[in-house]
Write an enzyme that holds these catalytic residues in place. Structure first.
Site, PDB file in Angstrom:
ATOM      1  N   GLY A  42       0.863  -1.170   0.000  1.00  0.00           N
ATOM      2  CA  GLY A  42       0.000   0.000   0.000  1.00  0.00           C
ATOM      3  C   GLY A  42       0.902   1.222   0.000  1.00  0.00           C
ATOM      4  O   GLY A  42       2.126   1.107  -0.117  1.00  0.00           O
ATOM      5  N   GLY A  45       2.857   1.096   3.641  1.00  0.00           N
ATOM      6  CA  GLY A  45       3.265  -0.136   4.303  1.00  0.00           C
ATOM      7  C   GLY A  45       2.994  -1.335   3.433  1.00  0.00           C
ATOM      8  O   GLY A  45       2.805  -1.220   2.228  1.00  0.00           O
ATOM      9  N   ASP A 162     -14.509   3.270  -1.598  1.00  0.00           N
ATOM     10  CA  ASP A 162     -13.307   2.877  -2.328  1.00  0.00           C
ATOM     11  C   ASP A 162     -13.500   1.569  -3.088  1.00  0.00           C
ATOM     12  O   ASP A 162     -12.598   0.738  -3.142  1.00  0.00           O
ATOM     13  CB  ASP A 162     -12.109   2.787  -1.378  1.00  0.00           C
ATOM     14  CG  ASP A 162     -10.782   2.940  -2.110  1.00  0.00           C
ATOM     15  OD1 ASP A 162     -10.798   3.317  -3.298  1.00  0.00           O
ATOM     16  OD2 ASP A 162      -9.732   2.676  -1.499  1.00  0.00           O
TER      17      ASP A 162
HETATM   18  N1  LIG Z   1      -6.661  -9.741   4.270  1.00  0.00           N
HETATM   19  C1  LIG Z   1      -5.984  -9.841   3.130  1.00  0.00           C
HETATM   20  N2  LIG Z   1      -5.749 -11.034   2.549  1.00  0.00           N
HETATM   21  C2  LIG Z   1      -5.049 -11.130   1.388  1.00  0.00           C
HETATM   22  N3  LIG Z   1      -4.528 -10.072   0.726  1.00  0.00           N
HETATM   23  C3  LIG Z   1      -4.716  -8.857   1.258  1.00  0.00           C
HETATM   24  C4  LIG Z   1      -5.447  -8.671   2.477  1.00  0.00           C
HETATM   25  N4  LIG Z   1      -5.482  -7.338   2.761  1.00  0.00           N
HETATM   26  C5  LIG Z   1      -4.833  -6.725   1.751  1.00  0.00           C
HETATM   27  N5  LIG Z   1      -4.353  -7.621   0.849  1.00  0.00           N
HETATM   28  C6  LIG Z   1      -3.583  -7.327  -0.379  1.00  0.00           C
HETATM   29  O1  LIG Z   1      -2.787  -6.178  -0.174  1.00  0.00           O
HETATM   30  C7  LIG Z   1      -3.219  -5.106  -1.038  1.00  0.00           C
HETATM   31  C8  LIG Z   1      -3.082  -3.775  -0.295  1.00  0.00           C
HETATM   32  O2  LIG Z   1      -3.950  -3.791   0.841  1.00  0.00           O
HETATM   33  P1  LIG Z   1      -4.800  -2.527   1.256  1.00  0.00           P
HETATM   34  O3  LIG Z   1      -5.545  -2.047   0.031  1.00  0.00           O
HETATM   35  O4  LIG Z   1      -5.608  -2.823   2.447  1.00  0.00           O
HETATM   36  O5  LIG Z   1      -3.610  -1.545   1.618  1.00  0.00           O
HETATM   37  P2  LIG Z   1      -3.539   0.012   1.488  1.00  0.00           P
HETATM   38  O6  LIG Z   1      -2.252   0.438   2.118  1.00  0.00           O
HETATM   39  O7  LIG Z   1      -4.759   0.618   2.066  1.00  0.00           O
HETATM   40  O8  LIG Z   1      -3.477   0.164  -0.078  1.00  0.00           O
HETATM   41  P3  LIG Z   1      -3.826   1.415  -0.968  1.00  0.00           P
HETATM   42  O9  LIG Z   1      -2.520   2.083  -1.259  1.00  0.00           O
HETATM   43  O10 LIG Z   1      -4.432   0.741  -2.187  1.00  0.00           O
HETATM   44  O11 LIG Z   1      -4.812   2.262  -0.243  1.00  0.00           O
HETATM   45  C9  LIG Z   1      -4.661  -5.485  -1.436  1.00  0.00           C
HETATM   46  O12 LIG Z   1      -5.033  -4.931  -2.669  1.00  0.00           O
HETATM   47  C10 LIG Z   1      -4.540  -7.002  -1.506  1.00  0.00           C
HETATM   48  O13 LIG Z   1      -3.979  -7.421  -2.722  1.00  0.00           O
END
Ligand SMILES: Nc1ncnc2c1ncn2[C@@H]1O[C@H](COP(=O)(O)OP(=O)(O)OP(=O)(O)O)[C@@H](O)[C@H]1O
Length: 365
Positions: A42, A45, A162
């Site tokens: 993300g 992180g 989102d």
């Molecule tokens: N519980 C989970 N199980 C499996 N894969 C996951 C899970 N949570 C997140 N991921 C993977 O990690 C990616 C990033 O997670 P998430 O979107 O929650 O992070 P973020 O930091 O909010 O990302 P962004 O920059 O898109 O906002 C998801 O698109 C998915 O591919």
């Protein structure tokens, strides 16, 4: 006689285990073993997988969980602390079969950790890409689960904000699990209009009222569902341009053309979801999601069977062949075939936030 704990499902055991008050933040680390496998990145992180040796799944193997690790220094620098706080406070209070469960969260001096259900099938985005586009029945199956999860969230006065194919994950049965509640918003019901104003989400998925900063509410999720339906059925979203400003222009003009293979009912429902005037958009009336569920595109769908996960994922294409589906192993440790590979990094050794900021941003969670 089995003791009471034996009858608890692994999910309940995990929630109990991680929320045990005697497992203080420092010892929470001892409850799992980080595999160091990174399955997602993300903005601030990574998402890694960990094994929980004390909890066994139905196959007798240790359960695996996903851990979203976010660097405190990055959260502060990118002004995202409130979003994460919000994500945690919303996820802690909701429970739905099509939303990934949050077991626990904690923080140490460097990072905030969200311990979640590990969803093995990868992103819907990947499934669309592997197949170029999805058949009508498959798209209907996924869109219906999103209708039910939005109906649940809206009933809890939460807007998701989102929806996009990267945040829709597929579990081992091929069902939907929604992740990433960083932009979700609990509406303040004392304010009778219950609107909110922040511009957030993925450009191609933004509703016109959000782009125009008119104040928005639950209808933005129905707009995004219309975009996602189009992306599943066509392989690309209806409003696309390399220039973000041009995407917004196209969204506001509302002009679009459907590929020839779209079914009439699908076109009609997409049109009702992508209605620029949010008060006339399907889902906006007091019946909410029920209007969408009754639309002809869903005729014959057994909503109860879907909710209870009793439906088989429709995989057949019009020519009788089958779409490519995520590879999911039965018993044994997960094999990560459905995830991209990411270079390693060490969240354990990053910079530490200074004491003043730590106090200001992270003392009151
Ligand atoms: N519980 C989970 N199980 C499996 N894969 C996951 C899970 N949570 C997140 N991921 C993977 O990690 C990616 C990033 O997670 P998430 O979107 O929650 O992070 P973020 O930091 O909010 O990302 P962004 O920059 O898109 O906002 C998801 O698109 C998915 O591919």
């Amino acid at each position: 006689m089995p003791d009471a704990d034996d009858e608890l499902k692994p999910v309940q055991l995990l929630v109990q285990l991680f929320n045990d008050p005697s497992a203080k933040p420092s010892s929470t680390h001892d409850l799992f073993t980080m595999t160091h496998k990174c399955i997602g990145v993300g903005t601030f992180g990574r998402v890694r997988v960990a094994e929980v040796p004390t909890v066994k799944g139905e196959d007798g193997q240790s359960v695996h969980i996903a851990i979203k690790i976010m660097k405190k220094t990055e959260l502060v620098r990118l002004k995202q602390v409130d979003h994460v706080k919000n994500e945690v406070s919303i996820l802690r209070h909701i429970s739905h079969p099509f939303i990934a469960t949050l077991y626990h969260f904690f923080m140490d001096e460097r990072n905030v950790y969200l311990l979640q259900e590990f969803v093995q099938g990868g992103q819907l985005y990947r499934l669309i890409g592997q197949n170029a586009r999805l058949p009508n029945n498959t798209a209907r199956f996924y869109a219906a689960q999103l209708v039910m999860s939005m109906q649940y969230l809206h009933g809890e006065h939460i807007i998701y904000r989102d929806m996009n194919p990267e945040n829709v994950l597929l579990d081992e049965q091929g069902y939907v699990k929604l992740v990433d509640f960083g932009y979700a918003k609990r509406l303040n019901l004392d304010d009778m209009t219950a609107k909110t104003w922040t511009l957030c989400g993925t450009p191609e998925y933004l509703a016109p009222e959000m782009i125009q900063s008119k104040g928005h509410s639950k209808e933005v999720d129905w707009w995004a569902l219309g975009i996602l339906m189009h992306e599943m059925l066509a392989g690309y979203p209806p409003y696309y341009d390399p220039n973000q400003f041009q995407i917004y222009q196209k969204i506001l003009t509302g002009k679009r053309e459907y590929p020839q293979h779209f079914e009439q009912q699908a076109k009609e429902l997409i049109g009702k979801l992508l209605t620029v005037d949010r008060t006339r958009r399907i889902g906006a009336s007091k019946n909410g999601a029920e209007d969408i569920k009754k639309h002809k595109w869903y005729r014959g769908l057994n909503w109860a069977a879907l909710y209870n996960r009793q439906m088989v994922v429709p995989v057949e294409k019009p020519d009788g062949s089958h779409i490519v589906t995520p590879k999911v192993e039965g018993a044994g440790p997960p094999d990560f075939a459905n995830f991209e590979s990411y270079p390693n990094s060490a969240e354990e050794s990053g910079p530490i936030l200074d004491a003043e900021k730590e106090h200001l941003y992270f003392d009151h969670w």
